[in-house]
Write a protein that holds these residues in place. Structure first.
Motif, short mmCIF file in Angstrom:
data_model
loop_
_atom_site.label_atom_id
_atom_site.label_comp_id
_atom_site.label_asym_id
_atom_site.label_seq_id
_atom_site.Cartn_x
_atom_site.Cartn_y
_atom_site.Cartn_z
N LEU A 132 102.41 95.71 25.91
CA LEU A 132 101.63 95.59 27.14
C LEU A 132 101.82 96.82 28.01
O LEU A 132 100.84 97.33 28.59
CB LEU A 132 102.01 94.32 27.89
N SER A 175 99.81 99.70 26.37
CA SER A 175 98.37 99.54 26.52
C SER A 175 97.95 99.72 27.98
O SER A 175 96.87 100.25 28.25
CB SER A 175 97.91 98.19 25.97
N ALA A 176 98.79 99.31 28.93
CA ALA A 176 98.48 99.55 30.34
C ALA A 176 98.50 101.05 30.65
O ALA A 176 97.67 101.54 31.42
CB ALA A 176 99.47 98.80 31.23
N LEU A 211 95.30 102.38 29.35
CA LEU A 211 94.22 101.96 30.23
C LEU A 211 94.17 102.81 31.50
O LEU A 211 93.09 103.19 31.96
CB LEU A 211 94.37 100.48 30.58
N ILE A 224 90.93 98.02 26.56
CA ILE A 224 90.86 96.79 27.37
C ILE A 224 91.23 95.59 26.50
O ILE A 224 91.95 94.69 26.96
CB ILE A 224 89.46 96.64 28.01
N GLY A 225 90.77 95.57 25.28
CA GLY A 225 91.16 94.49 24.37
C GLY A 225 92.66 94.49 24.11
O GLY A 225 93.30 93.43 24.11
N THR A 242 95.01 95.60 26.08
CA THR A 242 95.71 95.18 27.29
C THR A 242 95.55 93.68 27.51
O THR A 242 96.53 92.98 27.80
CB THR A 242 95.19 95.96 28.50
N GLY A 243 94.33 93.19 27.37
CA GLY A 243 94.09 91.76 27.59
C GLY A 243 94.81 90.89 26.59
O GLY A 243 95.50 89.92 26.96
N PHE A 244 94.68 91.21 25.31
CA PHE A 244 95.34 90.40 24.30
C PHE A 244 96.86 90.57 24.34
O PHE A 244 97.60 89.64 24.04
CB PHE A 244 94.80 90.73 22.91
N ALA A 272 98.55 90.99 27.14
CA ALA A 272 98.97 90.14 28.26
C ALA A 272 98.96 88.67 27.87
O ALA A 272 99.90 87.92 28.20
CB ALA A 272 98.06 90.39 29.46
N LEU A 273 97.92 88.25 27.16
CA LEU A 273 97.87 86.86 26.70
C LEU A 273 99.01 86.54 25.74
O LEU A 273 99.62 85.47 25.80
CB LEU A 273 96.52 86.57 26.04
N HIS A 274 99.32 87.47 24.86
CA HIS A 274 100.42 87.28 23.92
C HIS A 274 101.75 87.15 24.66
O HIS A 274 102.56 86.26 24.37
CB HIS A 274 100.46 88.44 22.93
#
Length: 173
Positions: free
Chosen positions: A22, A25-26, A29, A57-58, A60-62, A64-66
């Protein structure tokens, strides 16, 4: 014997990996605007920024969800796992010292000394293994300098050798 629930439960290193993923990926981003362009002409899907943005974006989003899904469950042993991950950086320090020492001491002596020191660090103590490590160091230098003709600058200590020996050492070792 493992059950299906054991396969889906998070492992201690998974929390650390999710945090690092994360964070990475941030970082990507945050650099998206600097590293890619958006052109006023052309279709949206043909923009140079579009597909990298979709991917980052995918990520970072995935990511964060993980991380959120893992943090909802209690995972013991994360600190112990982190120590194991950090211990691997010891070899990064070894390599940086090696890179720093080659221009000073020379490629051949540095490589032989470091292969023997790393063998000692890994727990090899008998004469055969240490001589094998030194032989491996010599073989690496011979392969790179002589066979592959890789140009590696000679060490600063080579300047103190007699002229003919200095030239031989710089060219071959």
């Amino acid at each position: 014997m493992s059950t299906p629930t054991d396969l889906t439960s998070p492992k201690p290193g998974e929390v650390i990996f999710a945090l690092l993923f994360l964070g990475f990926s941030a970082l990507l981003l945050s650099q998206l605007g600097e590293q890619t362009k958006f052109s006023s002409k052309g279709q949206l899907f043909a923009q140079p920024r579009f597909w990298p943005a979709v991917g980052v974006i995918g990520m970072t989003g995935f990511g964060a969800l993980h991380l959120l899904s893992i943090l909802r469950q209690r995972v013991p042993g994360g600190a112990i796992e982190a120590v194991y991950w950090i211990r691997a950086f010891e070899y990064l320090v070894w390599f940086m010292v090696y890179v720093w020492a080659v221009p000073i001491v020379g490629y051949l002596p540095t490589t032989i000394v470091f292969t023997v020191l790393l063998a000692l660090r890994l727990g090899y103590r008998d004469r055969f293994m240490l001589l094998s490590a030194a032989g491996t160091g010599f073989a690496v230098v011979f392969l790179f300098k002589t066979v592959l003709s890789v140009k590696i600058p000679g060490g600063a200590v080579y300047e103190y050798l007699p002229a003919t020996l200095r030239n031989f050492m710089i060219l071959n070792f």
